[in-house]
Design a protein around this motif. Structure first.
Motif, PDB file in Angstrom:
ATOM      1  N   TYR A  32      42.080  28.718  22.070  1.00 51.69           N
ATOM      2  CA  TYR A  32      42.558  27.407  21.206  1.00 51.69           C
ATOM      3  C   TYR A  32      44.474  27.576  21.001  1.00 51.69           C
ATOM      4  O   TYR A  32      44.918  26.605  21.748  1.00 51.69           O
ATOM      5  N   GLN A  33      44.606  28.257  20.905  1.00 52.02           N
ATOM      6  CA  GLN A  33      46.517  28.625  20.783  1.00 52.02           C
ATOM      7  C   GLN A  33      46.966  28.745  21.616  1.00 52.02           C
ATOM      8  O   GLN A  33      47.642  28.222  22.232  1.00 52.02           O
ATOM      9  N   ALA A  34      46.206  28.912  22.680  1.00 53.03           N
ATOM     10  CA  ALA A  34      46.515  29.489  24.115  1.00 53.03           C
ATOM     11  C   ALA A  34      46.329  27.764  24.618  1.00 53.03           C
ATOM     12  O   ALA A  34      47.726  27.493  24.801  1.00 53.03           O
ATOM     13  N   GLN A  35      45.420  27.107  24.640  1.00 55.70           N
ATOM     14  CA  GLN A  35      45.089  26.208  25.063  1.00 55.70           C
ATOM     15  C   GLN A  35      46.667  24.980  24.437  1.00 55.70           C
ATOM     16  O   GLN A  35      47.042  24.153  24.928  1.00 55.70           O
ATOM     17  N   LEU A  36      45.896  24.734  23.796  1.00 52.97           N
ATOM     18  CA  LEU A  36      47.821  24.341  22.820  1.00 52.97           C
ATOM     19  C   LEU A  36      48.947  24.727  22.869  1.00 52.97           C
ATOM     20  O   LEU A  36      49.685  23.492  23.409  1.00 52.97           O
ATOM     21  N   HIS A  37      49.268  25.668  23.290  1.00 52.83           N
ATOM     22  CA  HIS A  37      50.700  26.419  23.448  1.00 52.83           C
ATOM     23  C   HIS A  37      51.210  25.404  25.373  1.00 52.83           C
ATOM     24  O   HIS A  37      51.947  24.640  25.577  1.00 52.83           O
ATOM     25  N   ALA A  38      49.666  25.412  25.813  1.00 55.14           N
ATOM     26  CA  ALA A  38      50.321  25.154  27.448  1.00 55.14           C
ATOM     27  C   ALA A  38      50.173  23.676  27.506  1.00 55.14           C
ATOM     28  O   ALA A  38      51.080  22.979  28.405  1.00 55.14           O
ATOM     29  N   MET A  39      49.594  23.016  26.726  1.00 48.26           N
ATOM     30  CA  MET A  39      49.851  21.500  26.505  1.00 48.26           C
ATOM     31  C   MET A  39      50.855  21.129  26.005  1.00 48.26           C
ATOM     32  O   MET A  39      51.290  20.050  26.589  1.00 48.26           O
ATOM     33  N   ARG A  40      51.285  21.999  25.018  1.00 43.42           N
ATOM     34  CA  ARG A  40      52.783  21.699  24.443  1.00 43.42           C
ATOM     35  C   ARG A  40      53.901  21.431  25.639  1.00 43.42           C
ATOM     36  O   ARG A  40      55.076  21.252  25.668  1.00 43.42           O
ATOM     37  N   GLU A  41      53.405  23.052  26.636  1.00 44.23           N
ATOM     38  CA  GLU A  41      54.944  23.242  27.669  1.00 44.23           C
ATOM     39  C   GLU A  41      54.258  22.352  28.325  1.00 44.23           C
ATOM     40  O   GLU A  41      55.535  21.163  29.254  1.00 44.23           O
ATOM     41  N   LYS A  42      53.168  21.712  29.050  1.00 47.44           N
ATOM     42  CA  LYS A  42      53.516  20.507  29.886  1.00 47.44           C
ATOM     43  C   LYS A  42      53.462  19.316  28.903  1.00 47.44           C
ATOM     44  O   LYS A  42      54.183  18.768  30.467  1.00 47.44           O
ATOM     45  N   THR A  43      53.606  19.013  28.421  1.00 49.42           N
ATOM     46  CA  THR A  43      53.955  17.631  27.659  1.00 49.42           C
ATOM     47  C   THR A  43      55.714  17.622  27.169  1.00 49.42           C
ATOM     48  O   THR A  43      56.331  16.711  27.551  1.00 49.42           O
ATOM     49  N   ALA A  44      56.120  18.183  26.897  1.00 46.38           N
ATOM     50  CA  ALA A  44      57.704  18.685  27.522  1.00 46.38           C
ATOM     51  C   ALA A  44      58.488  18.358  28.158  1.00 46.38           C
ATOM     52  O   ALA A  44      59.009  17.844  28.508  1.00 46.38           O
ATOM     53  N   ARG A  45      57.391  18.746  29.519  1.00 44.49           N
ATOM     54  CA  ARG A  45      58.124  19.105  31.101  1.00 44.49           C
ATOM     55  C   ARG A  45      57.122  17.948  31.545  1.00 44.49           C
ATOM     56  O   ARG A  45      58.333  16.898  32.561  1.00 44.49           O
ATOM     57  N   LEU A  46      56.668  17.338  31.285  1.00 41.98           N
ATOM     58  CA  LEU A  46      56.061  15.733  31.270  1.00 41.98           C
ATOM     59  C   LEU A  46      57.182  14.637  31.252  1.00 41.98           C
ATOM     60  O   LEU A  46      57.629  13.759  31.389  1.00 41.98           O
ATOM     61  N   ARG A  47      57.371  15.211  29.816  1.00 41.16           N
ATOM     62  CA  ARG A  47      58.488  14.237  29.153  1.00 41.16           C
ATOM     63  C   ARG A  47      60.199  14.272  29.884  1.00 41.16           C
ATOM     64  O   ARG A  47      60.311  13.706  30.246  1.00 41.16           O
ATOM     65  N   ALA A  48      60.575  15.427  29.737  1.00 39.06           N
ATOM     66  CA  ALA A  48      61.924  15.440  30.633  1.00 39.06           C
ATOM     67  C   ALA A  48      61.810  15.194  32.065  1.00 39.06           C
ATOM     68  O   ALA A  48      62.980  14.862  32.301  1.00 39.06           O
ATOM     69  N   LEU A  49      60.364  14.917  32.854  1.00 35.14           N
ATOM     70  CA  LEU A  49      60.827  14.514  34.441  1.00 35.14           C
ATOM     71  C   LEU A  49      60.334  12.666  34.108  1.00 35.14           C
ATOM     72  O   LEU A  49      61.119  12.112  34.666  1.00 35.14           O
TER      73      LEU A  49
END
Length: 70
Positions: A32-49
Motif C-alpha cells: 500500500y505504501q509503495a503504491q501510494l508513493h508511486a501515485m504521488r510521484e506520478k501526480t507530481a510529474r504530471l502536475r509539473a508537465l
C-alpha cells in the motif's frame, strides 16, 4: 498424554496463524505504501508537465494578442 499433545498442537497452530496474519498485514501495508508513493510521484510529474504546458501556452498566446492590438 494425547490431550497434552493435541493442546500443544492447537496452540502451535493458533500461534502460527497469528504470525502469518501479522506477516501478511505487514506485506499488505508495504505494498500500500509503495503504491501510494508511486501515485504521488506520478501526480507530481504530471502536475509539473501540466504547469509547463500551461506556461508555454500563455507565452504563445501573449504575442498573438499584442499583434492584434497593435
Amino acid at each position: 498424554m494425547s490431550m497434552d499433545t493435541n493442546e500443544a498442537r492447537r496452540r502451535a497452530q493458533t500461534l502460527f496463524k497469528k504470525e502469518q496474519q501479522l506477516r501478511e498485514g505487514q506485506q499488505a501495508m508495504a505494498e500500500y505504501q509503495a503504491q501510494l508513493h508511486a501515485m504521488r510521484e506520478k501526480t507530481a510529474r504530471l502536475r509539473a508537465l501540466r504547469l509547463a504546458r500551461d506556461a508555454a501556452d500563455k507565452k504563445k498566446a501573449r504575442p498573438a494578442k499584442q499583434k492584434g492590438a497593435a
